[in-house]
Each structure stands twice: as C-alpha cells, then as structure tokens.
Design a protein around this motif. Sequence first.
Motif, PDB file in Angstrom:
ATOM      1  N   ARG A   1      30.482 -42.122  64.173  1.00 11.00           N
ATOM      2  CA  ARG A   1      30.631 -43.220  65.119  1.00 11.00           C
ATOM      3  C   ARG A   1      30.150 -44.517  64.473  1.00 11.00           C
ATOM      4  NH1 ARG A   1      27.216 -43.312  70.548  1.00 11.00           N
ATOM      5  NH2 ARG A   1      25.579 -44.090  69.187  1.00 11.00           N
TER       6      ARG A   1
ATOM      7  N   ASP B   1      26.593 -42.730  78.607  1.00 13.88           N
ATOM      8  CA  ASP B   1      26.938 -44.071  79.071  1.00 13.88           C
ATOM      9  C   ASP B   1      27.849 -44.016  80.282  1.00 13.88           C
ATOM     10  OD1 ASP B   1      25.652 -46.215  77.654  1.00 13.88           O
ATOM     11  OD2 ASP B   1      26.532 -45.358  75.850  1.00 13.88           O
TER      12      ASP B   1
ATOM     13  N   ASP C   1      26.393 -48.470  67.040  1.00 13.14           N
ATOM     14  CA  ASP C   1      26.233 -48.770  68.461  1.00 13.14           C
ATOM     15  C   ASP C   1      24.743 -48.944  68.724  1.00 13.14           C
ATOM     16  OD1 ASP C   1      26.237 -48.967  71.195  1.00 13.14           O
ATOM     17  OD2 ASP C   1      26.759 -46.871  71.564  1.00 13.14           O
TER      18      ASP C   1
ATOM     19  N   ARG D   1      26.524 -54.215  72.389  1.00 13.25           N
ATOM     20  CA  ARG D   1      26.439 -52.892  71.789  1.00 13.25           C
ATOM     21  C   ARG D   1      27.812 -52.487  71.306  1.00 13.25           C
ATOM     22  NH1 ARG D   1      24.858 -48.390  75.784  1.00 13.25           N
ATOM     23  NH2 ARG D   1      25.480 -47.212  73.954  1.00 13.25           N
TER      24      ARG D   1
ATOM     25  N   GLU E   1      33.444 -44.057  77.251  1.00 17.24           N
ATOM     26  CA  GLU E   1      32.110 -44.021  77.870  1.00 17.24           C
ATOM     27  C   GLU E   1      31.899 -45.190  78.819  1.00 17.24           C
ATOM     28  OE1 GLU E   1      29.120 -43.952  74.801  1.00 17.24           O
ATOM     29  OE2 GLU E   1      30.199 -45.382  73.552  1.00 17.24           O
TER      30      GLU E   1
ATOM     31  N   MET F   1      35.541 -43.536  71.678  1.00 14.77           N
ATOM     32  CA  MET F   1      34.607 -42.949  72.634  1.00 14.77           C
ATOM     33  C   MET F   1      34.933 -43.494  74.010  1.00 14.77           C
ATOM     34  SD  MET F   1      30.758 -42.675  71.269  1.00 14.77           S
ATOM     35  CE  MET F   1      30.055 -41.613  72.503  1.00 14.77           C
TER      36      MET F   1
ATOM     37  N   ARG G   1      20.070 -46.072  81.924  1.00  8.88           N
ATOM     38  CA  ARG G   1      19.531 -44.849  81.317  1.00  8.88           C
ATOM     39  C   ARG G   1      18.039 -44.973  81.094  1.00  8.88           C
ATOM     40  NH1 ARG G   1      23.695 -44.277  76.303  1.00  8.88           N
ATOM     41  NH2 ARG G   1      22.184 -42.759  75.591  1.00  8.88           N
TER      42      ARG G   1
HETATM   43 MG    MG Z   1      27.093 -44.037  74.428  1.00 12.60          MG
END
Ligand code: MG
Length: 837
Positions: free
Chosen positions: A572, A723, A575, A620, A699, A697, A733
């Motif tokens: 990935r 997420d 992030d 992000r 999310e 992704m 979170r």
């Molecule tokens: Mg995430």
Amino acid sequence: MSTGTHGGRAKCLQRLVRLDMPVPLTVALPFTTVHQIAQGNLPDVDAILAEFGEYPLLTVRPSSEDPDWGGPGAILNVGMNDALHGLLAERIGQEAADALYLRFILAYAIHVERIDPEAFDLPESYDRAAIDRALEIYLEETDTDFPQTPAKQLAEVLKSMARAWEGTTARLLRQAKGAPADAGLGLVVQDMALGLGAAESGAGVIQFVDSTTGEPQITGRYLSQSQGRDALGQGAGAIYLTRDARGPSLEDLAPACFETLLDYGVLCRKRLREEMQIEFTIESGTLHILDAVRVQRSSRAALRIAVALAEDGMIPKEEAILRIAPRALTELLHRQVDPRGPRDAILRGIAASPGAATGRIVFTSNAAQAAAARDENCILVRHETSPEDIRGMHASVGVVTERGGMTSHAAVIARGLGLPCVVGVQGLTLSSRRKELIVADGRRFSEGDVVTVDGATGEVLAGAADLLEPALGDAFQTFMGWADQLRDIGIRANADTPADALMARTFMAQGIGLCRTEHMFFEEDRLTLMREVIFANGVPARAAALERLLPLQRADFTALFRTMQGLPVCIRLFDPPLHEFLPGDREGMREMAEAMDLPLADVARRVELLSEVNPMLGMRGVRLGVTFPEIYDMQARAIFEATIEASRDGDPVVPEIMIPLVSAKREVEMVRANVEAVAAAVRAERGVSFDYKLGVMVETPRAALRADEIAQHAAFLSFGTNDLTQMTYGLSRDDAGRFMSEYVRQGVFAEDPFHVLDFDGVGELLTIGATRARQTRPEIVLSMCGEHGGNAESIAFCRDAGFDYVSCSPFRVPVARLAAAQLALTQPRRGAPVANL
Ligand code: MG
Ligand code: PEP
C-alpha cells in the motif's frame, strides 16, 4: 435416551453401561419428569426404589444438557435411616456407619429442609451422640421427626433438586452461560458405591492426559481408606495413582483395579471418542465406575487431544477441526498466563493485543529504553501512545494505555510487534510526573513495580504471574495442515516489515494482503526520515528527503519479496495519519529539532502548520499522493526496482500496488497515470520488463458506492474495514475507546464495531461495493484487510459476498485459517471467488 432428554450425565452413564463398565445400578429421570416434580407431581417413587432392593442407599445427581450450566449439588446416602445404620455398622464398622448417617442428616436438613447450617452445633466426634443431637436439632427446627422411610427421603430430595433448578437465580446463572430459558434438568438416581470396606477401599478420579498440555499422562487422585481417608471422604491427603517413591500408590494398593482403569481409558477414547475423567470407588477390592466427564482442558490441551484422537483414527480429521474454537488458537500462539496460577487483577481494559508478559512498570519511552539497555523487561504505561513512543514500545514487553480502542495507535502497533497490549483501561489514575499509577481499589504502583499484562483478557495483574510458553509444536502444524486442505477462501497476512513477513510465512499465510509502508518507518532510526518527507517545505527539500528514502524502500521491498518467495505481496502506498508521525509534545519537538538540525521554533511552527483537527480524516492516503505526487512516484520506483532485483534470483515477482483512502475515480486515474509512467521509465532505464497489478483500497463510503467506476482502473479492491467503520459510523478510531465500553454495556452497539464487523451497516457497503465492482469487472479480485479480516464472522461474510481472500495480522492468520476451514465444513459457499486459491 439422549443428552437433550435426560442430560449429559445420564447419557454418559448409559454409554459406560453399554461398554460393560461396572456402573452401579442407575435410574435416569428425564427433563419432563423433573419439570413435573418441580410442579408438585411426583413420579412413582416406590417403583424407583423397588429397583434398589430392600435397603436402598442412593445418590441423586443432576444431569443437565451441558455440564457448564451447573445444577443443584448431588445428595448422597439417601435411604440412610436407623435400620440401615445398624446393618451398615456390621458391614463397614460403627465409625464409618455413624459418619455416613450423620452426613446424610446434615445434607438433608441443610439442602432439602433449608435449615441454617449454623443451627447444627454438634460435638466434634462423629458418633452416636452426634447423630442423636443432630436428630434432635432437626426436630426442633422442623417440628417433625427426621424421615425414616427411603420413599419420603427420596421424594423430598427429588423435589428440592427439581425446584432448585427452576429457581430464578439458577436460571439467570445458567442463561449467562448460554443456556436457553427452558433448559431442562435430568436427575440420576444411583446405588451408592461406598468406597468403604474390609479390604482395599477408597474413592478417586483418574484421567489419562494432562489438562494443561494435553500430553498423555495419568493424573487424578485417590483417597484410600487404608491410608487415612475417613468415611466423610476427608483424609490425610490424596495418594498417587501411579507407582511413586514418595508413598503407596493406587497401582500398589489395587493393581488389578488400576489396570482395569487404564483399559477403561482406552475404551473411552475408542468408543466415546473422547478423553474422559473417570470417577470411581473401590469397595473391598471391587471397582465401581460412578461417572465420567470430558477432561477439563486448556486450549492447547484441546488441540493436542483432538489431533491425537484423529491420528489414532478415533475421529475423522474434519471432526478434529470442528472441535477447536478458532479463537482458542490465540492462546497457543502467544505466551499465556497459566490458568492454574493465582491472579490479582488490578486493571481492566480492552484486550487489544494477545499474549502475556511480565515486566517493571515504566511511564516514558526513555525509561523503557533505559530498562531495555539494562536487559530488564518493562511494561510501558501511557495515557495513549504517539509517534515518540514507538521506540519505547520496541523496548517494552507489554503496553498499557489509559485511552484508545481496538484500532488506536497503541493497539495497532502492539499487534504488529506481537506485544501484549491493554488499552482503554478504566479506573486508572496515572501520573507520569510522579511516576505512579493508582488503580480503582486505591493501590498505588510506582515505576519499577512488577506487573503482568494479560492481553488475552484485557487485564493487568499485580506481580509476576506464572506464564505458559507458546505451543506451536507438531500437533499445531498437523492441525493447521488439515485446516488448509478444507478451506475455500484465501488467507493473507498484514505484514509491514521483513520480520512480519517471516511471521506470516511461519503461520503459512498465502501472501501479504496489506503492507502498510508508512509502518516501515516506525523503527527508531527511520522515523526522522519519514518526518523529513512530511516536513519538507517545498519541492527541492522533499526531493532531497525522498532521495534518501528511495534506497531504504527498495531494500525493504526486495527483502519482502524474497521472504515471501513468490507469494503475492500487496504494497500500500503511504497512508500516514500525520499525528502518528508528528511529535505530540515539547520533548518530542526538541528531539526532532535535534535530529533534523533545525531551530526548535521552526519545528514548533511547522508542526502547528501541519496539525489537523481531525487527522484521521485529513491529509492521509491518496490525498497526500495527489498533493505531492513525487512521494508515490518514489515508492513506485522503489517497488519496481525491487521487483527487478528480487526476480533476478527467483521466479518473476508481480507486485500488487494499492492506493489508500480513495474516494473518487479521478484520484485513481491520476495515481495510475503516474505509476504507469514510473514503470515505463524503470523498464526503459533497466531494459527489463515486469508486470504489476494496481488496486484500490475501498475504505471510504463513497469508494464503496462508486466501486463500479473505480473498478474500471483497478485489478483488485481491498476493503479497509477500519476506516470504513470509522467513516460509516462517523466515529473516530482514536476516540472510540472513550465511550465504547459504555455503549456496549448499555446495548447501544451489540459489539465494538471496530472489533466485530457491523454486518448491517458497514457490511451493506461491502456488499454494494463488491456487487458494483463485479458488474464493471467480473474478474476483479476482492479482499478485506481491516482488523476484522481475521475473525470467523467476517470470514463467513466475505465468503458469502464472493471475496477471494481476507488479510489479517500474522498472529491471527492461524485463527482465520481454522475459521475458514470450519465454514467450509459447515456452510456451503454462496459467492464464488474469482482468484485461484
Ligand atoms: Mg485505512
Ligand atoms: C483499514 O482502514 O481498514 C486499513 C486496513 O488501513 P489502516 O488501518 O492502515 O487505516
């Protein structure tokens, strides 16, 4: 007769009788009869008694469907009266007969007539005088004589046990253990086998495996009348079962009975397909089998027993697989607090990362590092952890935080590092300055005090608890091999570093489903580099920082590819929630200023500039990649160069590159165009060709809703349920821990949705995303890589939604493999995967 009509004990006794074991004569009353008794409708008690001869002497025991549901205690010696007392005195001696009678009078008075035990101020000795006094007290308390007919005694015993079962407290207690509201009770009326007599007599229990390890071993206890056991079953102490230098054993005293018991152990394995604990008495050298129950067992013992039974052909492998709850495997993979030892729990919170560790309390990362330098194990206790604490976490053996939930910084990092961790601890007053913590009961603990973190229960224990080592031996490997033959959904691991990847391979993950590249910079000497990239003010400064990052990333990816030896690796792109990388306090800023050779004021200003009110929803993922494309370009280059490097000495590597936090198709198009350009450049520079896959992704809720158009540009979609849960609920979170336990306690949420996937809400978004993506691109590979990926319920959901694999932290891979195998055995798969598993 079945467990569902007469209860487990009755069913088991029937089996023992069929196996020709010397079970005393037994009459089993079914649930329906016992329910009638509770209503006041007695069965024909005389008919029952007729089975047992002229002078019956009986036990009445409960027989519930599941032994864990409890039940009234057994009542022994029913039938004892003046006449039988006289007869028994001749047979087993006056003293023993007196003791039995007295014991029954007391049991009957206390449990059946509900007389306060305090009323019986009896003489010390158990003799006729004591009996007479007890009978007198009985008369005073009840205004009636102690019943002398066995029929009256049995009728009253049956009534009191039946009513006790139907009482409100008993019902609530068993419902708390999972019993249905209408769970029935059976009763077992059995001839007493006294374990008293002229020749060798006594009573005991025996089992043939160790309850903690599951290894073959004869254990139990035997109380011999000849060795000091009195008629009340209390004695000088248990004696050994097998021959032992420390004193006489059952094997010496009653060798034939001992041999027979061993044979019965084998018989139970063969015919009951279980390791049983057998309760027996020996009466003048004659063996009686009173009862047998499944051996109590730890998770590690359960697995060892299941594998041994399957290997010996007693049960099919499939049954062995179904006998172990997936969650139970967690206990085998980590150190564990020995359930046999004492435990003094001082704090309770969320069990965020499993395992157990003992160490001295430290309140700062510096103290943790200092302890590690002294080779001392320490437990880091913080309000919450921030990037500065990474080094401290590395140096600790366990982590405790006052704040936070399942996906908070401390929880995620601890799981990654394999450290036991408890977060969101309640009732804790923490003063890092005074180096002290005060727990709910007022006790104070200072830096240096020893505690044990139990990540399995979410507790912190005072002192050094006894620990059990992980159990990854042959039985575990064999068991997991069987699970893999059965399952029909792929299991990958979330692994960020070569060390994680090694762990993933140890647990036989089928690849890496999520490599969080920003986590590669959590190591202490690397954090500064990552900060320099984030901090860079202007293109040249960023280019310079990225240039230093490139070789590190290339080496990281090469190591990952090599470790995974041709298994797929999904990387990935960065992030980094900014707050996880920026210093949180003045001390951290000072350290950063030092490391970056900048004035403190500059650092403070820049930190302030970059700070976000809601970093979890801020700059992000792909937002960083779109704003500063050179960052993702560097990563793509590192991945491709590593691909060439790792393919040189093995099969060609086909990396999977994943774009995080996407919410719009255009984001994917932009990153894709850049990645393609980098690939073309690397191919041209090196004169080597390679393939790769680009995926997204899912999310954010929007990405799920727009999955049809996003799928146009993606070879795969991986659902990031951490997420997605955060954004579906609008629930940060990092802050969830503040009220989550209260929410769960009040039943607002059935479970913490960061822990157990919310199938109704988040699940619907997953289904929408999967369906829409496959409409555009039927061959698109679908997976889930949030923290939920490893649990059985999510795996069931993913199978039905047609997902190809799930990815979870390495330590949860075995749990996921087993859960998937059990699903394959019990539920036909509805949604077909597209990938070749
Ligand atoms: Mg995430
Ligand atoms: C997720 O959001 O589910 C995920 C896997 O990514 P992260 O936890 O790194 O945000």
